[in-house]
Design a protein around this motif. Structure first.
Motif, PDB file in Angstrom:
ATOM      1  N   UNK A 217      22.939  26.733 -20.499  1.00 20.88           N
ATOM      2  CA  UNK A 217      22.850  26.239 -21.508  1.00 20.88           C
ATOM      3  C   UNK A 217      21.626  28.126 -21.819  1.00 20.88           C
ATOM      4  N   UNK A 252      17.292  25.423 -29.203  1.00 18.95           N
ATOM      5  CA  UNK A 252      16.336  25.863 -28.765  1.00 18.95           C
ATOM      6  C   UNK A 252      15.509  27.152 -29.592  1.00 18.95           C
ATOM      7  N   UNK A 255      15.114  26.789 -33.597  1.00 15.12           N
ATOM      8  CA  UNK A 255      14.451  26.268 -33.504  1.00 15.12           C
ATOM      9  C   UNK A 255      12.670  27.218 -33.313  1.00 15.12           C
ATOM     10  N   UNK A 256      12.697  27.815 -32.291  1.00 14.71           N
ATOM     11  CA  UNK A 256      12.186  28.469 -31.893  1.00 14.71           C
ATOM     12  C   UNK A 256      11.917  30.493 -33.592  1.00 14.71           C
ATOM     13  N   UNK A 260      15.177  24.503 -39.116  1.00 10.68           N
ATOM     14  CA  UNK A 260      14.900  23.595 -38.109  1.00 10.68           C
ATOM     15  C   UNK A 260      16.632  22.798 -38.256  1.00 10.68           C
ATOM     16  N   UNK A 274      22.421  12.860 -20.081  1.00  6.93           N
ATOM     17  CA  UNK A 274      21.190  12.517 -20.202  1.00  6.93           C
ATOM     18  C   UNK A 274      20.006  12.660 -21.269  1.00  6.93           C
ATOM     19  N   UNK A 275      20.417  13.535 -21.423  1.00  7.03           N
ATOM     20  CA  UNK A 275      18.442  14.282 -21.826  1.00  7.03           C
ATOM     21  C   UNK A 275      18.721  14.458 -23.156  1.00  7.03           C
ATOM     22  N   UNK A 277      19.407  12.326 -25.683  1.00  2.14           N
ATOM     23  CA  UNK A 277      18.942  11.496 -26.589  1.00  2.14           C
ATOM     24  C   UNK A 277      17.642  11.343 -26.428  1.00  2.14           C
ATOM     25  N   UNK A 278      16.558  11.990 -25.195  1.00  2.14           N
ATOM     26  CA  UNK A 278      15.724  12.237 -25.311  1.00  2.14           C
ATOM     27  C   UNK A 278      14.879  13.597 -26.114  1.00  2.14           C
ATOM     28  N   UNK A 279      16.255  14.517 -26.743  1.00  2.00           N
ATOM     29  CA  UNK A 279      15.432  15.954 -27.702  1.00  2.00           C
ATOM     30  C   UNK A 279      15.183  15.920 -28.628  1.00  2.00           C
ATOM     31  N   UNK A 280      14.241  16.408 -29.633  1.00  2.00           N
ATOM     32  CA  UNK A 280      14.510  16.232 -30.876  1.00  2.00           C
ATOM     33  C   UNK A 280      14.748  17.769 -31.642  1.00  2.00           C
ATOM     34  N   UNK A 282      17.758  13.965 -31.397  1.00  2.00           N
ATOM     35  CA  UNK A 282      18.440  14.048 -30.081  1.00  2.00           C
ATOM     36  C   UNK A 282      19.927  14.090 -30.757  1.00  2.00           C
ATOM     37  N   UNK A 343       8.378  27.606 -35.720  1.00  2.00           N
ATOM     38  CA  UNK A 343       8.860  25.815 -36.123  1.00  2.00           C
ATOM     39  C   UNK A 343       7.608  25.245 -36.506  1.00  2.00           C
ATOM     40  N   UNK A 344       7.355  24.442 -37.420  1.00  2.00           N
ATOM     41  CA  UNK A 344       5.985  23.680 -37.356  1.00  2.00           C
ATOM     42  C   UNK A 344       6.625  21.865 -37.378  1.00  2.00           C
ATOM     43  N   UNK A 345       5.761  21.632 -36.325  1.00  2.00           N
ATOM     44  CA  UNK A 345       6.461  20.652 -35.498  1.00  2.00           C
ATOM     45  C   UNK A 345       5.425  18.854 -36.352  1.00  2.00           C
TER      46      UNK A 345
END
Lengths: 345, 345
Positions: A217, A252, A255-256, A260, A274-275, A277-280, A282, A343-345
């Motif tokens: 990471x 990360x 984005x920080x 984008x 696994x993780x 597919x849960x990120x934005x 994905x 970042x604007x979410x």
């Protein structure tokens, strides 16, 4: 009210048989008559006798355990592989014990290749010394492999998989493509880099911008920093990272810093942990059949422990998984600076 | 050209000593003269003799290994704890072998509490049967604990840490607070729920909306679905999840449905796994001192293996880590529907 640990002689006395018969019931019950077996088993139950595993294993030259040597347990890539191994081994009455090679010296590692320590080894670390691992117990190599060791390998075609990943980025219209490598000298790092270079060369495109990494990471985060530090017009519009963990760190960081994904950079990973597919967004990635790798490695090892000749290489298929982190490059000069604010979410 | 495995008698003959002397050099070299030791060591080198570990361990009643029983290796929470353990144990000449209790039956697990299998156990799974683990080898419990087992526990104050997390959400102005639990019956789940309820009750607020979970990523995703399925005006404006993995799944689900964290819901995790500082938004959470938990558990076990009396409970401090996933609630009725379209990044 019994305070002393019951001995085999206590079992024999209660069952009215010799200690040799008790021993046979424990180690090779098929050679004992059903009646004798039942009376010995009842005596074992009544006395609370427990087998001394070290003594039994010494007699049988069998430890009942298989050791998996894993390069870094903190990489979530390994969990499903180990689950697949453990399921197959448990079905055959073997325990899977896992050791993290990060934490061990070479001497300790070599000890696991002794028949008194494990009935077999599954090695997932390609950087171990070949010498100590030779021929003491059955060995299967999974994922990575050690040049100089003759052992079955359960693997994927890393070069072809990397080629597929980069061909996808080229197909989206990307021409400046970056690659974040695994650790130097690692067989996987080399194969994934080679696949990346092949895919680009086949289209007459320039070689990739290569950034260093080590699958972790944090090395992905550093690669993100390095990408952000480039002048905007020199930044690759798409980056292929040799592990999903690095892709998480890279995204990360980007984005920080207010950019984008995939608008400012398409990101492709490798592994499909696994993780992701849960990120934005994905993550688009290469799926490794991780549980199948574990299962096949365990099956292959059990066959060798049972005396069968080792299989040749087993190459399992990978799959291109397209999600939201890759898209065609934006042609307008939208990217100006890394000081673009949060970042604007 | 030697085809037979060398035996201890070959070493003794070459060195001109008895096999008992060779054995002493191997097991207790301080009682042998320096000169004899050197000649035996030279004979060992020349013959290529290797110690039979199973036989040596049987004599010494010492396996050289410590086994850690972990409930689920796929939860990244455990990696740093295991790294801390392995470092301390390696320093004392012990191997750490890890077994995932998910993959094993009860019988197999009980086997690790035999002195012939391991010199000690570190148990991180609070759901194991207390009976089989009693008093066969030194045992230390870490993170979770098993009611009915008398053994030192290395832990945090889960209830107090949960209270701190929820007090932070209340302090931001949240009044409708949700809690996603760990697996039912787990000691950590109960303590973290109790802390949540205490913090709310202390401020005269209604009890939390409680959603089920099991610490896993996917159970967090399901909790996100459940939150999204509520009428907008009934949704908690802040959710405290009993693990970071669940918080990742929850945020992913909320973002994929077009809502934003923390604008539409503040999210607080528990653990501080490595990944969550890289996410967007970076996760506010409770940091557990994971490496210190592993180190203290190993130190405590080594002392017991060395014959010292077991320590009492060791409670390590936690820390509230505030990042970007928690903010004051938005008072305008901004949330309309779960069909708000894909997240804008």
């Amino acid at each position: 009210m019994q305070h002393q640990r019951p001995k085999i002689v206590d079992v024999a006395r209660l069952a009215g048989v010799s200690t040799a018969t008790v021993s046979r019931v424990l180690s090779n019950p098929d050679v004992v008559s059903a009646e004798t077996r039942r009376s010995v088993e009842e005596a074992i139950r009544q006395t609370g006798y427990r087998l001394n595993h070290a003594a039994r294993n010494l007699r049988h030259r069998r430890t009942g355990g298989v050791v998996a040597l894993v390069p870094n347990l903190s990489n979530p890539f390994f969990s499903q592989i180990l689950a697949g191994m453990a399921a197959v081994l448990a079905g055959a009455g073997y325990n899977l014990l896992i050791a993290d090679t990060c934490a061990m010296g070479g001497e300790t590692l070599l000890g696991y290749a002794e028949p008194s320590r494990a009935d077999g080894l599954i090695v997932l670390d390609g950087t171990l010394p070949a010498d100590g691992l030779k021929r003491r117990v059955p060995i299967v190599l999974a994922c990575e492999w050690i040049p100089g060791i003759e052992a079955p390998r359960v693997k994927i075609d890393n070069r072809a998989a990397a080629r597929v990943a980069v061909e996808h980025l080229i197909g989206l219209g990307h021409r400046r493509i970056g690659h974040v490598m695994g650790p130097p000298g690692n067989v996987l790092s080399e194969a994934r880099l080679a696949g990346t270079e092949q895919a680009l060369a086949a289209q007459g495109l320039p070689p990739p911008l290569v950034l260093p990494g080590d699958f972790s990471l944090d090395s992905g985060r550093l690669a993100g920093e390095a990408w952000l530090a480039l002048p905007a017009e020199q930044r690759p519009t798409a980056v292929f990272l040799a592990s999903d963990a690095m892709a998480c760190g890279f995204i990360g960081e980007v984005q920080h810093c207010g950019l984008a994904v995939p608008r400012d950079v398409s990101v492709m990973g490798f592994d499909d942990i696994e993780l992701v597919s849960h990120m934005t967004p994905a993550l688009s990635t290469i799926r490794q059949p991780r549980e199948a790798i574990g299962r096949r490695a365990a099956q292959c090892l059990l066959a060798m422990i049972g005396g069968e000749a080792p299989e040749g290489d087993i190459v399992l298929p990978t799959e291109l998984v397209l999600r939201a982190s890759t898209s065609p490059p934006v042609t307008t000069p939208a990217i100006k600076s890394r000081e673009a604010g949060p970042a604007r979410l």
